[in-house]
Design a protein around this motif. Structure first.
Motif, PDB file in Angstrom:
ATOM      1  N   ILE A  63       0.834  -1.203   0.000  1.00  0.00           N
ATOM      2  CA  ILE A  63       0.000   0.000   0.000  1.00  0.00           C
ATOM      3  C   ILE A  63       0.873   1.259   0.000  1.00  0.00           C
ATOM      4  O   ILE A  63       0.569   2.251  -0.654  1.00  0.00           O
ATOM      5  CB  ILE A  63      -0.956   0.014   1.209  1.00  0.00           C
ATOM      6  CG1 ILE A  63      -1.860  -1.221   1.185  1.00  0.00           C
ATOM      7  CG2 ILE A  63      -1.803   1.273   1.210  1.00  0.00           C
ATOM      8  CD1 ILE A  63      -2.726  -1.335  -0.044  1.00  0.00           C
ATOM      9  N   LEU A  64       1.988   1.193   0.719  1.00  0.00           N
ATOM     10  CA  LEU A  64       2.921   2.312   0.722  1.00  0.00           C
ATOM     11  C   LEU A  64       3.496   2.522  -0.682  1.00  0.00           C
ATOM     12  O   LEU A  64       3.703   3.659  -1.121  1.00  0.00           O
ATOM     13  CB  LEU A  64       4.047   2.057   1.724  1.00  0.00           C
ATOM     14  CG  LEU A  64       4.920   3.260   2.099  1.00  0.00           C
ATOM     15  CD1 LEU A  64       4.078   4.388   2.658  1.00  0.00           C
ATOM     16  CD2 LEU A  64       5.975   2.833   3.113  1.00  0.00           C
ATOM     17  N   GLY A  65       3.726   1.429  -1.384  1.00  0.00           N
ATOM     18  CA  GLY A  65       4.199   1.530  -2.762  1.00  0.00           C
ATOM     19  C   GLY A  65       3.183   2.210  -3.661  1.00  0.00           C
ATOM     20  O   GLY A  65       3.540   3.014  -4.531  1.00  0.00           O
ATOM     21  N   SER A 284      -4.405   1.356 -12.402  1.00  0.00           N
ATOM     22  CA  SER A 284      -3.074   1.295 -12.992  1.00  0.00           C
ATOM     23  C   SER A 284      -2.016   1.842 -12.040  1.00  0.00           C
ATOM     24  O   SER A 284      -0.961   1.219 -11.835  1.00  0.00           O
ATOM     25  CB  SER A 284      -3.055   2.083 -14.304  1.00  0.00           C
ATOM     26  OG  SER A 284      -1.750   2.126 -14.839  1.00  0.00           O
ATOM     27  N   VAL A 285      -2.296   2.999 -11.443  1.00  0.00           N
ATOM     28  CA  VAL A 285      -1.340   3.603 -10.500  1.00  0.00           C
ATOM     29  C   VAL A 285      -1.145   2.708  -9.280  1.00  0.00           C
ATOM     30  O   VAL A 285      -0.022   2.472  -8.832  1.00  0.00           O
ATOM     31  CB  VAL A 285      -1.824   5.004 -10.064  1.00  0.00           C
ATOM     32  CG1 VAL A 285      -0.930   5.570  -8.960  1.00  0.00           C
ATOM     33  CG2 VAL A 285      -1.851   5.959 -11.256  1.00  0.00           C
ATOM     34  N   PHE A 286      -2.272   2.196  -8.765  1.00  0.00           N
ATOM     35  CA  PHE A 286      -2.215   1.327  -7.587  1.00  0.00           C
ATOM     36  C   PHE A 286      -1.406   0.067  -7.888  1.00  0.00           C
ATOM     37  O   PHE A 286      -0.537  -0.342  -7.108  1.00  0.00           O
ATOM     38  CB  PHE A 286      -3.636   0.960  -7.155  1.00  0.00           C
ATOM     39  CG  PHE A 286      -3.736   0.470  -5.740  1.00  0.00           C
ATOM     40  CD1 PHE A 286      -3.926   1.349  -4.685  1.00  0.00           C
ATOM     41  CD2 PHE A 286      -3.644  -0.882  -5.454  1.00  0.00           C
ATOM     42  CE1 PHE A 286      -4.014   0.902  -3.381  1.00  0.00           C
ATOM     43  CE2 PHE A 286      -3.731  -1.349  -4.158  1.00  0.00           C
ATOM     44  CZ  PHE A 286      -3.922  -0.449  -3.111  1.00  0.00           C
ATOM     45  N   ASN A 287      -1.681  -0.542  -9.039  1.00  0.00           N
ATOM     46  CA  ASN A 287      -0.971  -1.777  -9.412  1.00  0.00           C
ATOM     47  C   ASN A 287       0.519  -1.527  -9.636  1.00  0.00           C
ATOM     48  O   ASN A 287       1.356  -2.359  -9.263  1.00  0.00           O
ATOM     49  CB  ASN A 287      -1.592  -2.386 -10.674  1.00  0.00           C
ATOM     50  CG  ASN A 287      -2.960  -2.981 -10.414  1.00  0.00           C
ATOM     51  OD1 ASN A 287      -3.290  -3.331  -9.286  1.00  0.00           O
ATOM     52  ND2 ASN A 287      -3.779  -3.092 -11.457  1.00  0.00           N
ATOM     53  N   ASP A 288       0.857  -0.383 -10.255  1.00  0.00           N
ATOM     54  CA  ASP A 288       2.275  -0.068 -10.476  1.00  0.00           C
ATOM     55  C   ASP A 288       3.015   0.087  -9.148  1.00  0.00           C
ATOM     56  O   ASP A 288       4.168  -0.332  -9.012  1.00  0.00           O
ATOM     57  CB  ASP A 288       2.408   1.226 -11.288  1.00  0.00           C
ATOM     58  CG  ASP A 288       2.043   1.034 -12.756  1.00  0.00           C
ATOM     59  OD1 ASP A 288       1.998  -0.121 -13.197  1.00  0.00           O
ATOM     60  OD2 ASP A 288       1.809   2.043 -13.442  1.00  0.00           O
ATOM     61  N   GLY A 289       2.340   0.697  -8.177  1.00  0.00           N
ATOM     62  CA  GLY A 289       2.959   0.848  -6.860  1.00  0.00           C
ATOM     63  C   GLY A 289       3.183  -0.473  -6.169  1.00  0.00           C
ATOM     64  O   GLY A 289       4.234  -0.710  -5.559  1.00  0.00           O
ATOM     65  N   ILE A 290       2.186  -1.346  -6.279  1.00  0.00           N
ATOM     66  CA  ILE A 290       2.319  -2.673  -5.669  1.00  0.00           C
ATOM     67  C   ILE A 290       3.443  -3.451  -6.343  1.00  0.00           C
ATOM     68  O   ILE A 290       4.234  -4.134  -5.681  1.00  0.00           O
ATOM     69  CB  ILE A 290       0.986  -3.434  -5.749  1.00  0.00           C
ATOM     70  CG1 ILE A 290      -0.040  -2.783  -4.817  1.00  0.00           C
ATOM     71  CG2 ILE A 290       1.170  -4.906  -5.389  1.00  0.00           C
ATOM     72  CD1 ILE A 290      -1.409  -3.401  -4.867  1.00  0.00           C
TER      73      ILE A 290
END
Length: 440
Positions: A63-65, A284-290
């Motif tokens: 989540i931090l990512g 997309s942003v969430f998945n890239d961070g993960i």
């Protein structure tokens, strides 16, 4: 031969041979279980039982990512980098400009671990646009690697916020408690100030002794930022202000709830509510961070499974007894050997966050048997875990700086990132970690 020792040797050996760390942990755990007389089924059951111990930590990391990627997506880091580049390029190439650049790089690395927890995501945004300026000032890039690695490592091992909260509170204290030692009332910053001081001395040696001489590089134009971290929208002051509000909100929610997970979610929600991260882009942003943090998360979870198998073998006590006979109750020798083992294990795994569960299961009973105090045990386990993070070819703390400094192909990962950080940080960490174990 002791099953725990065999498992660790196999795991580290495979990791150093460039077998994937997760696979090395599984193979090492199975080998240790079989040597101890466990069936394959019992070994895998113990491994799976241990996985849940790392799930919360891995989720916080993921989540931090996502929050970090939202900050990068806002364009705020790029806006800062562009403004800084313009101003510095307009300035004369004086000594004061060089020291200002050193301070900016180090402070950005420090903030990336706590105040603006984007980890190594800041490097491809900030460093490549400044390479030509560094070349004009003839700055040795090995020094820049040391500056960034100091901020990336020293911060989380000393300040219990952001990634430091994960490492110090959720990993160090939790695993030491799980291994049988009560850490109630531990003042983690007071304990870790001695090892942290060792890293500071290493940094000062790099700045004023090792890499103070000019080094010439060719002027090669490079991309200003990694494509994966670029936002499709033009950076604006509005987006930058939203990023600032989200960072402050995440900080306050973390303080109020004592949950980095909730703080990250709150910050990400502000990006979505403000339109900086559009609803159609959120996934997309969430998945890239993960994805950015996923590998570390998988390694941390697997390390917890490995540690659980080591406990299931029932041979940790035998290892402690054998070590006691070898050390003869000598705390000084025992502390030094434990730090060296921590260095080797972390070099193999590449992640201090993933090393601690393995070391704590073995070191805590040994420290208790040798009569180490609770603060001394915490210092030993934490320092042994950190050792090798700086200087490991597979560590984010060396891969990140290389990613930014080698954009023009003039920075070698091993020669210019791994060896300089290994020499300047691991040697002082061993010395000051040993001192902490002796005086606390």
């Amino acid at each position: 031969m002791n099953a725990v020792l065999i498992a660790v040797v196999i795991m580290v050996g495979l990791s150093l041979a460039r077998v994937h760390v997760v696979l090395s942990l599984i193979i090492g755990a199975v080998a240790g279980g079989l040597v101890a007389g466990l069936t394959v089924a019992d070994t895998l059951t113990a491994f799976q039982d241990g996985l849940k111990n790392g799930a919360q930590i891995a989720l916080s990391y993921a989540i931090l990512g996502a929050f970090a990627m939202a900050i990068a997506h806002s364009g705020a880091p790029k806006l800062l980098a562009d403004a800084m580049t313009v101003r510095l390029n307009q300035a004369s190439a004086t000594r004061s400009v060089k020291w200002l650049l050193f301070a900016v790089v180090c402070v950005m690395a420090i903030f990336s671990q706590n105040l603006i927890p984007i980890h190594i995501a800041f490097i491809p945004l900030i460093i490549p646009p400044l390479l030509l300026l560094f070349n004009r000032l003839q700055v040795d890039r090995r020094l820049l690697a040391c500056l960034m690695t100091f901020g990336l490592v020293n911060t989380y091992m000393f300040i219990p916020y952001g990634f430091g909260d994960i490492f110090l509170n959720q990993i160090i204290l939790k695993n030491i408690n799980d291994a049988g030692m009560d850490t109630t009332g531990a003042s983690i910053m007071q304990i870790m100030i001695i090892p942290a001081l060792g890293m500071l001395i290493g940094l000062l040696l790099a700045v004023f002794v090792s890499y103070r001489k000019p080094r010439v590089y060719q002027n090669i134009e490079v991309a200003k930022a990694a494509d994966a971290l670029m936002t499709s929208d033009k950076p604006s002051h509005y987006r930058a202000w939203v990023a600032l509000v989200a960072i402050i909100a995440a900080f306050l929610v973390h303080l109020y709830t004592d949950s980095l997970l909730m703080g990250s979610i709150a910050g990400f929600a502000i990006f979505m509510a403000s339109g900086v991260v559009k609803w159609r882009e959120a996934d997309s942003v969430f998945n890239d961070g993960i994805k950015m943090m996923a590998m570390i998360g998988f390694i941390m979870i697997s390390a917890q499974g490995f540690a659980e198998v080591m406990k299931a073998t029932g041979q940790i006590d035998a290892l402690v007894v054998g070590a006691m006979e070898v050390f003869g109750g000598n705390q000084a020798v025992a502390a030094f050997v434990m730090l060296i083992i921590g260095l080797v294990v972390t070099l193999g795994i590449g992640s201090s966050f993933s090393t601690v569960p393995i070391l704590a299961a073995i070191y805590v009973p040994l420290c208790m048997a040798l009569g180490f105090s609770m603060p001394a045990t915490i210092a030993l386990v934490a320092t042994a875990g950190v050792l090798g993070d700086a200087g490991s070819p597979a560590s984010d703390s060396t891969l990140g700086p290389t990613m930014g400094l080698n954009m023009d192909g003039q920075h070698d990962h091993i020669k210019d990132s791994v060896l300089p950080t290994f020499i300047h940080y691991n040697i002082p960490l061993i010395i000051f970690g040993w001192i902490a174990a002796m005086v606390l």
